[in-house]
Design a protein around this motif. Structure first.
Motif, PDB file in Angstrom:
ATOM      1  N   LEU A 151     -11.883  16.501   9.307  1.00 51.86           N
ATOM      2  CA  LEU A 151     -11.101  15.635   8.815  1.00 51.86           C
ATOM      3  C   LEU A 151      -9.073  15.610   9.587  1.00 51.86           C
ATOM      4  CD1 LEU A 151     -10.177  13.135   6.965  1.00 51.86           C
ATOM      5  CD2 LEU A 151      -9.155  14.753   5.242  1.00 51.86           C
ATOM      6  N   PRO A 152      -8.896  14.699  10.645  1.00 54.72           N
ATOM      7  CA  PRO A 152      -7.740  15.528  11.207  1.00 54.72           C
ATOM      8  C   PRO A 152      -6.455  14.508  10.878  1.00 54.72           C
ATOM      9  CG  PRO A 152      -9.211  13.495  12.170  1.00 54.72           C
ATOM     10  CD  PRO A 152      -9.937  13.448  11.309  1.00 54.72           C
ATOM     11  N   LEU A 153      -6.338  14.817   9.074  1.00 57.02           N
ATOM     12  CA  LEU A 153      -4.737  14.301   8.990  1.00 57.02           C
ATOM     13  C   LEU A 153      -3.501  14.603   9.831  1.00 57.02           C
ATOM     14  CD1 LEU A 153      -3.507  12.944   7.632  1.00 57.02           C
ATOM     15  CD2 LEU A 153      -4.301  14.917   5.096  1.00 57.02           C
ATOM     16  N   ALA A 154      -4.029  16.224   9.723  1.00 59.00           N
ATOM     17  CA  ALA A 154      -3.204  17.006  10.207  1.00 59.00           C
ATOM     18  C   ALA A 154      -2.523  17.070  11.405  1.00 59.00           C
ATOM     19  CB  ALA A 154      -2.555  19.012  10.719  1.00 59.00           C
ATOM     20  N   LEU A 155      -3.182  15.863  12.799  1.00 60.25           N
ATOM     21  CA  LEU A 155      -3.012  15.606  14.065  1.00 60.25           C
ATOM     22  C   LEU A 155      -2.175  14.773  13.667  1.00 60.25           C
ATOM     23  CD1 LEU A 155      -6.576  16.671  15.099  1.00 60.25           C
ATOM     24  CD2 LEU A 155      -3.707  18.056  15.337  1.00 60.25           C
ATOM     25  N   SER A 156      -1.954  12.937  12.874  1.00 62.37           N
ATOM     26  CA  SER A 156      -1.698  12.616  12.523  1.00 62.37           C
ATOM     27  C   SER A 156      -0.645  11.777  12.857  1.00 62.37           C
ATOM     28  CB  SER A 156      -2.740  11.600  11.734  1.00 62.37           C
ATOM     29  OG  SER A 156      -1.829  11.964  10.547  1.00 62.37           O
ATOM     30  N   GLU A 157       0.531  12.826  13.137  1.00 64.34           N
ATOM     31  CA  GLU A 157       1.689  12.308  12.828  1.00 64.34           C
ATOM     32  C   GLU A 157       2.387  11.752  13.993  1.00 64.34           C
ATOM     33  OE1 GLU A 157       4.129  15.819  12.940  1.00 64.34           O
ATOM     34  OE2 GLU A 157       3.072  16.506  11.241  1.00 64.34           O
ATOM     35  N   SER A 158       1.827  11.423  15.430  1.00 65.49           N
ATOM     36  CA  SER A 158       2.455  10.748  16.400  1.00 65.49           C
ATOM     37  C   SER A 158       1.603   9.232  16.334  1.00 65.49           C
ATOM     38  CB  SER A 158       1.411  10.799  17.574  1.00 65.49           C
ATOM     39  OG  SER A 158       0.393  11.101  18.010  1.00 65.49           O
ATOM     40  N   LEU A 159       0.998   8.959  15.669  1.00 67.98           N
ATOM     41  CA  LEU A 159      -0.029   7.541  15.421  1.00 67.98           C
ATOM     42  C   LEU A 159       1.575   6.516  14.664  1.00 67.98           C
ATOM     43  CD1 LEU A 159      -3.417   8.009  14.607  1.00 67.98           C
ATOM     44  CD2 LEU A 159      -2.232   7.308  16.588  1.00 67.98           C
ATOM     45  N   PRO A 160       1.901   5.651  14.567  1.00 72.35           N
ATOM     46  CA  PRO A 160       2.659   4.729  13.905  1.00 72.35           C
ATOM     47  C   PRO A 160       1.902   4.536  12.843  1.00 72.35           C
ATOM     48  CG  PRO A 160       1.465   3.112  15.678  1.00 72.35           C
ATOM     49  CD  PRO A 160       1.530   4.539  15.842  1.00 72.35           C
ATOM     50  N   GLY A 161       2.444   3.928  11.934  1.00 72.72           N
ATOM     51  CA  GLY A 161       2.374   3.368  10.442  1.00 72.72           C
ATOM     52  C   GLY A 161       3.355   3.963   8.793  1.00 72.72           C
ATOM     53  N   GLU A 162       3.671   2.819   8.632  1.00 75.53           N
ATOM     54  CA  GLU A 162       4.259   2.919   6.905  1.00 75.53           C
ATOM     55  C   GLU A 162       3.626   4.236   6.077  1.00 75.53           C
ATOM     56  OE1 GLU A 162       6.942  -0.611   6.574  1.00 75.53           O
ATOM     57  OE2 GLU A 162       4.677  -1.389   7.079  1.00 75.53           O
ATOM     58  N   LEU A 163       2.342   3.445   6.250  1.00 77.79           N
ATOM     59  CA  LEU A 163       1.248   4.598   4.720  1.00 77.79           C
ATOM     60  C   LEU A 163       0.385   4.987   6.285  1.00 77.79           C
ATOM     61  CD1 LEU A 163       0.961   1.898   2.159  1.00 77.79           C
ATOM     62  CD2 LEU A 163       2.336   3.630   2.477  1.00 77.79           C
ATOM     63  N   THR A 164      -0.101   6.581   5.303  1.00 78.50           N
ATOM     64  CA  THR A 164      -1.290   7.268   5.682  1.00 78.50           C
ATOM     65  C   THR A 164      -2.250   6.729   4.881  1.00 78.50           C
ATOM     66  OG1 THR A 164       0.355   8.574   7.256  1.00 78.50           O
ATOM     67  CG2 THR A 164      -1.523   9.428   6.858  1.00 78.50           C
ATOM     68  N   ILE A 165      -3.383   6.679   5.522  1.00 77.94           N
ATOM     69  CA  ILE A 165      -4.816   6.282   4.161  1.00 77.94           C
ATOM     70  C   ILE A 165      -5.730   7.352   5.633  1.00 77.94           C
ATOM     71  CG2 ILE A 165      -5.895   4.947   3.892  1.00 77.94           C
ATOM     72  CD1 ILE A 165      -4.062   2.587   3.848  1.00 77.94           C
ATOM     73  N   VAL A 166      -6.636   7.985   4.463  1.00 77.27           N
ATOM     74  CA  VAL A 166      -6.537   9.059   4.062  1.00 77.27           C
ATOM     75  C   VAL A 166      -8.724   8.149   3.884  1.00 77.27           C
ATOM     76  CG1 VAL A 166      -8.077  11.113   4.162  1.00 77.27           C
ATOM     77  CG2 VAL A 166      -5.910  11.175   5.020  1.00 77.27           C
ATOM     78  N   VAL A 167      -9.653   8.547   4.410  1.00 80.35           N
ATOM     79  CA  VAL A 167     -11.171   8.434   4.407  1.00 80.35           C
ATOM     80  C   VAL A 167     -11.784   9.352   4.396  1.00 80.35           C
ATOM     81  CG1 VAL A 167     -12.693   6.221   4.353  1.00 80.35           C
ATOM     82  CG2 VAL A 167     -10.889   5.839   5.165  1.00 80.35           C
ATOM     83  N   ASN A 168     -12.608   9.916   3.593  1.00 81.05           N
ATOM     84  CA  ASN A 168     -12.825  11.306   3.512  1.00 81.05           C
ATOM     85  C   ASN A 168     -14.587  10.816   2.960  1.00 81.05           C
ATOM     86  OD1 ASN A 168     -13.620  14.130   3.439  1.00 81.05           O
ATOM     87  ND2 ASN A 168     -12.921  14.668   1.618  1.00 81.05           N
ATOM     88  N   VAL A 169     -15.404  10.746   3.968  1.00 75.68           N
ATOM     89  CA  VAL A 169     -16.620  11.367   2.965  1.00 75.68           C
ATOM     90  C   VAL A 169     -17.980  12.105   2.991  1.00 75.68           C
ATOM     91  CG1 VAL A 169     -16.848   8.395   4.799  1.00 75.68           C
ATOM     92  CG2 VAL A 169     -17.742  10.994   5.328  1.00 75.68           C
ATOM     93  N   LEU A 170     -16.915  13.736   3.571  1.00 70.62           N
ATOM     94  CA  LEU A 170     -17.803  14.575   2.844  1.00 70.62           C
ATOM     95  C   LEU A 170     -17.511  15.030   1.639  1.00 70.62           C
ATOM     96  CD1 LEU A 170     -15.708  17.124   5.996  1.00 70.62           C
ATOM     97  CD2 LEU A 170     -17.856  16.582   6.471  1.00 70.62           C
ATOM     98  N   PRO A 171     -18.392  15.441   0.999  1.00 72.21           N
ATOM     99  CA  PRO A 171     -18.787  15.786  -0.359  1.00 72.21           C
ATOM    100  C   PRO A 171     -17.603  16.688  -1.121  1.00 72.21           C
ATOM    101  CG  PRO A 171     -20.823  16.521   1.343  1.00 72.21           C
ATOM    102  CD  PRO A 171     -19.590  16.418   2.147  1.00 72.21           C
ATOM    103  N   SER A 172     -17.255  15.818  -1.690  1.00 72.28           N
ATOM    104  CA  SER A 172     -15.879  16.565  -2.507  1.00 72.28           C
ATOM    105  C   SER A 172     -15.697  16.245  -4.162  1.00 72.28           C
ATOM    106  CB  SER A 172     -15.057  15.283  -2.528  1.00 72.28           C
ATOM    107  OG  SER A 172     -16.051  13.815  -4.237  1.00 72.28           O
ATOM    108  N   LYS A 173     -17.769  17.115  -4.533  1.00 73.34           N
ATOM    109  CA  LYS A 173     -17.385  17.513  -5.824  1.00 73.34           C
ATOM    110  C   LYS A 173     -18.522  19.024  -5.336  1.00 73.34           C
ATOM    111  CE  LYS A 173     -18.338  13.215  -8.281  1.00 73.34           C
ATOM    112  NZ  LYS A 173     -19.168  12.219  -9.094  1.00 73.34           N
ATOM    113  N   MET A 174     -18.214  20.495  -6.562  1.00 68.82           N
ATOM    114  CA  MET A 174     -18.934  21.325  -5.577  1.00 68.82           C
ATOM    115  C   MET A 174     -20.067  21.497  -7.657  1.00 68.82           C
ATOM    116  SD  MET A 174     -17.619  22.360  -3.382  1.00 68.82           S
ATOM    117  CE  MET A 174     -16.390  21.505  -2.338  1.00 68.82           C
ATOM    118  N   LYS A 175     -20.936  22.319  -7.023  1.00 67.92           N
ATOM    119  CA  LYS A 175     -22.122  22.352  -8.559  1.00 67.92           C
ATOM    120  C   LYS A 175     -21.771  23.802  -8.645  1.00 67.92           C
ATOM    121  CE  LYS A 175     -25.419  19.025  -6.522  1.00 67.92           C
ATOM    122  NZ  LYS A 175     -26.939  18.640  -6.435  1.00 67.92           N
TER     123      LYS A 175
END
Length: 290
Positions: free
Chosen positions: A161-185
């Motif tokens: 999830l390359p959120l840390a590399l997004s600083e140079s992109l323009p935009g008032e808001l930063t929106i992440v779409v994460n499709v990796l598992p977000s629940k742990m059994k």
């Protein structure tokens, strides 16, 4: 007037088809001003940056079948991967019509990993098809993609999830779409009397990709905790499989549903802190061994 938003798209193999539906909802609420993606996120994001609408992207990916991707006729004769990836690259070139990233309608960046320099690489110029191919070259499954002096494998090696590399992109808001598992059994005790051992046999590529997905999910959660995006669309589909490419419409509808839920509520007080606390709890449980 709509606010501008840069969008960060995670890797996740077939789970990433949910990015298409999420983008459809996001563009209805914001002006998407830039995209960065890893692996399948770079493919969906690159097609969007070129000018395809989400519905057009859905129709394109529905052309791809799992049997085409993992066709024995496409084995890598140099043994640097199981498959040579040429079928994927040819399809990407067809879809992009050899467009350059520099000519995309919005800024776009794909993240890959160079084996020669042992370093992640941001690809923000040159061939759009090559950038997407380089970013989605899953190690072991596909041969590394050689481009100039680079030998590229999947960007999820360091930045699923390359959120840390997004600083140079323009935009008032930063929106992440994460499709990796977000629940742990919770871990289970072994059941040596189970009769299910032979019911769901996995192929070699399925064993590998399913094994690394959970680790990438952990890295993605850390990125969200550390980098504080404004909006997080958690679009992991719990009933899906990393190789369910024939289920594009199902993932697409799921992405729409999850993005709608989030964008209807993100302006509530402490919204992002609640999301980050959720990830912190999951990470803490993992670090403590549950």
């Amino acid at each position: 007037m709509k606010k501008t938003a840069k969008v960060i798209l995670s890797g996740g193999a077939a789970f990433g088809l949910a990015h298409i539906g999420a983008l459809q909802v996001i563009e209805s609420r914001f002006n998407i001003s830039g995209i960065i993606g890893t692996s399948i996120g770079s493919i969906i994001g690159g097609l969007y940056a070129k000018g395809y609408s989400p519905k057009e992207i859905l129709h394109l990916v529905m052309e791809i079948k799992k049997k085409d991707i993992f066709n024995p006729l496409n084995l890598d004769r140099y043994l640097t991967g199981i498959f040579d990836g040429k079928m994927i690259f040819n399809k990407l070139e067809e879809w992009t019509d050899k467009t350059l990233i520099d000519d995309c309608r919005i800024p776009f960046m794909a993240v890959s990993y160079d084996l020669k320099k042992s370093n992640s690489i941001i690809i923000d110029k040159g061939s759009l098809a090559k950038a997407m191919r380089a970013s989605s070259s899953i190690p072991y499954l596909f041969s590394p993609y050689r481009w100039g002096s680079y030998s590229f494998v999947d960007g999820g090696i360091e930045y699923p999830l390359p959120l840390a590399l997004s600083e140079s992109l323009p935009g008032e808001l930063t929106i992440v779409v994460n499709v990796l598992p977000s629940k742990m059994k919770e871990p289970e005790h072994i059941d040596i009397f189970s009769n299910d051992a032979n019911k769901d046999k996995l192929r070699l590529h399925e064993v590998f990709l399913q094994s690394i997905t959970q680790n990438q999910a952990y890295m993605a959660m850390l990125s969200i905790i550390e980098n504080r995006p404004d909006i997080v669309v958690d679009a992991w589909y719990p009933k899906g499989n990393v190789f369910d490419f024939e289920e594009a419409e199902t993932f697409y509808r799921w992405g729409i549903s999850k993005a709608q839920d989030v964008l209807n509520n993100y302006e509530e007080p402490n919204y992002i802190e609640v999301i980050r606390d959720k990830y912190k709890t999951l990470v803490s449980r993992l670090n403590k061994g549950f």
